[in-house]
Design a protein around this motif. Structure first.
Motif, PDB file in Angstrom:
ATOM      1  N   UNK A  35       0.851  -1.183   0.000  1.00 33.80           N
ATOM      2  CA  UNK A  35       0.000   0.000   0.000  1.00 33.80           C
ATOM      3  C   UNK A  35       0.894   1.244   0.000  1.00 33.80           C
ATOM      4  N   UNK A  36       0.818   2.030  -1.065  1.00 33.60           N
ATOM      5  CA  UNK A  36       1.577   3.281  -1.143  1.00 33.60           C
ATOM      6  C   UNK A  36       0.614   4.400  -1.530  1.00 33.60           C
ATOM      7  N   UNK A  37       1.155   5.607  -1.712  1.00 35.97           N
ATOM      8  CA  UNK A  37       0.321   6.738  -2.132  1.00 35.97           C
ATOM      9  C   UNK A  37      -0.323   6.467  -3.488  1.00 35.97           C
ATOM     10  N   UNK A  38       0.353   5.649  -4.312  1.00 39.27           N
ATOM     11  CA  UNK A  38      -0.184   5.345  -5.645  1.00 39.27           C
ATOM     12  C   UNK A  38      -1.361   4.369  -5.580  1.00 39.27           C
ATOM     13  N   UNK A  39      -1.502   3.707  -4.444  1.00 44.61           N
ATOM     14  CA  UNK A  39      -2.594   2.737  -4.345  1.00 44.61           C
ATOM     15  C   UNK A  39      -2.095   1.390  -3.851  1.00 44.61           C
ATOM     16  N   UNK A  40      -2.849   0.364  -4.201  1.00 46.74           N
ATOM     17  CA  UNK A  40      -2.559  -0.985  -3.718  1.00 46.74           C
ATOM     18  C   UNK A  40      -2.027  -1.838  -4.860  1.00 46.74           C
ATOM     19  N   UNK A  56      13.011  -8.716   0.943  1.00 42.86           N
ATOM     20  CA  UNK A  56      14.355  -8.214   1.245  1.00 42.86           C
ATOM     21  C   UNK A  56      14.805  -7.186   0.218  1.00 42.86           C
ATOM     22  N   UNK A  57      14.433  -7.403  -1.042  1.00 40.38           N
ATOM     23  CA  UNK A  57      14.990  -6.599  -2.133  1.00 40.38           C
ATOM     24  C   UNK A  57      14.147  -5.379  -2.471  1.00 40.38           C
ATOM     25  N   UNK A  58      12.891  -5.361  -2.046  1.00 41.83           N
ATOM     26  CA  UNK A  58      12.015  -4.277  -2.484  1.00 41.83           C
ATOM     27  C   UNK A  58      12.440  -2.951  -1.855  1.00 41.83           C
ATOM     28  N   UNK A  59      12.220  -1.849  -2.562  1.00 48.27           N
ATOM     29  CA  UNK A  59      12.516  -0.547  -1.965  1.00 48.27           C
ATOM     30  C   UNK A  59      11.580  -0.300  -0.798  1.00 48.27           C
ATOM     31  N   UNK A  60      12.054   0.409   0.197  1.00 50.14           N
ATOM     32  CA  UNK A  60      11.178   0.698   1.327  1.00 50.14           C
ATOM     33  C   UNK A  60      10.168   1.752   0.898  1.00 50.14           C
ATOM     34  N   UNK A  61       9.180   1.949   1.701  1.00 50.51           N
ATOM     35  CA  UNK A  61       8.116   2.878   1.326  1.00 50.51           C
ATOM     36  C   UNK A  61       6.828   2.115   1.169  1.00 50.51           C
ATOM     37  N   UNK A  62       5.811   2.588   1.844  1.00 54.48           N
ATOM     38  CA  UNK A  62       4.544   1.877   1.809  1.00 54.48           C
ATOM     39  C   UNK A  62       4.520   0.753   2.828  1.00 54.48           C
ATOM     40  N   UNK A  63       3.346   0.244   3.069  1.00 51.85           N
ATOM     41  CA  UNK A  63       3.180  -0.858   4.016  1.00 51.85           C
ATOM     42  C   UNK A  63       2.971  -2.132   3.214  1.00 51.85           C
ATOM     43  N   UNK A  64       3.593  -3.196   3.668  1.00 46.84           N
ATOM     44  CA  UNK A  64       3.459  -4.473   2.960  1.00 46.84           C
ATOM     45  C   UNK A  64       2.786  -5.505   3.851  1.00 46.84           C
ATOM     46  N   UNK A  65       1.806  -6.172   3.279  1.00 44.32           N
ATOM     47  CA  UNK A  65       1.178  -7.321   3.927  1.00 44.32           C
ATOM     48  C   UNK A  65       1.640  -8.558   3.165  1.00 44.32           C
TER      49      UNK A  65
END
Length: 127
Positions: A35-40, A56-65
């Motif tokens: 979930x980021x500012x751009x949406x889901x 591990x590899x994804x850029x930080x930012x947003x919440x991840x489920x």
């Protein structure tokens, strides 16, 4: 109220976000919902190992489920709440040799069939 439920996976058609193999085995299929500012954004993976590498590899930012399937019931559960069986006997799509379970009890049942160790999400053995 954003929809952060797991994606619907078309088994035999959906590609793993990480390794691009077709997701075909429901017990080992996993998912991440960001979930980021751009949406889901919802993505699917064919193996617990691919999910862990992606996180591990994804850029930080947003919440991840992060979601995994309970090996016995095939219900979706949150990845960080699952108990994992790591066994050389488990044949998983990308050879992580991991199965997720919703409780210690179900993990013990799975471990009787696939001798190995029980591991928590933050200790998963993934390169």
């Amino acid at each position: 109220g954003q929809d952060v439920t797991p994606p619907r996976i078309a088994y035999g058609q959906t590609e793993c976000e990480l390794c691009k193999m077709i997701v075909s085995e429901e017990p080992f299929a996993t998912a991440a919902v960001t979930v980021t500012d751009e949406g889901v954004k919802k993505v699917a993976f064919d193996d617990i190992g691919c999910l862990v590498r992606y996180l591990k590899e994804r850029p930080s930012g947003g919440k991840v489920y992060a979601y995994v399937h309970d090996y016995l019931s095939l219900k979706w559960i949150l990845a960080d709440q699952a108990v994992y069986v790591h066994s050389k006997e488990l044949r998983t799509p990308m050879a992580s040799q991991l199965a997720a379970c919703q409780s210690n009890e179900s993990a013990e049942q799975v471990r009787q069939r696939f001798p190995g160790e029980l591991v928590s999400f933050d200790k998963l053995p993934v390169e």
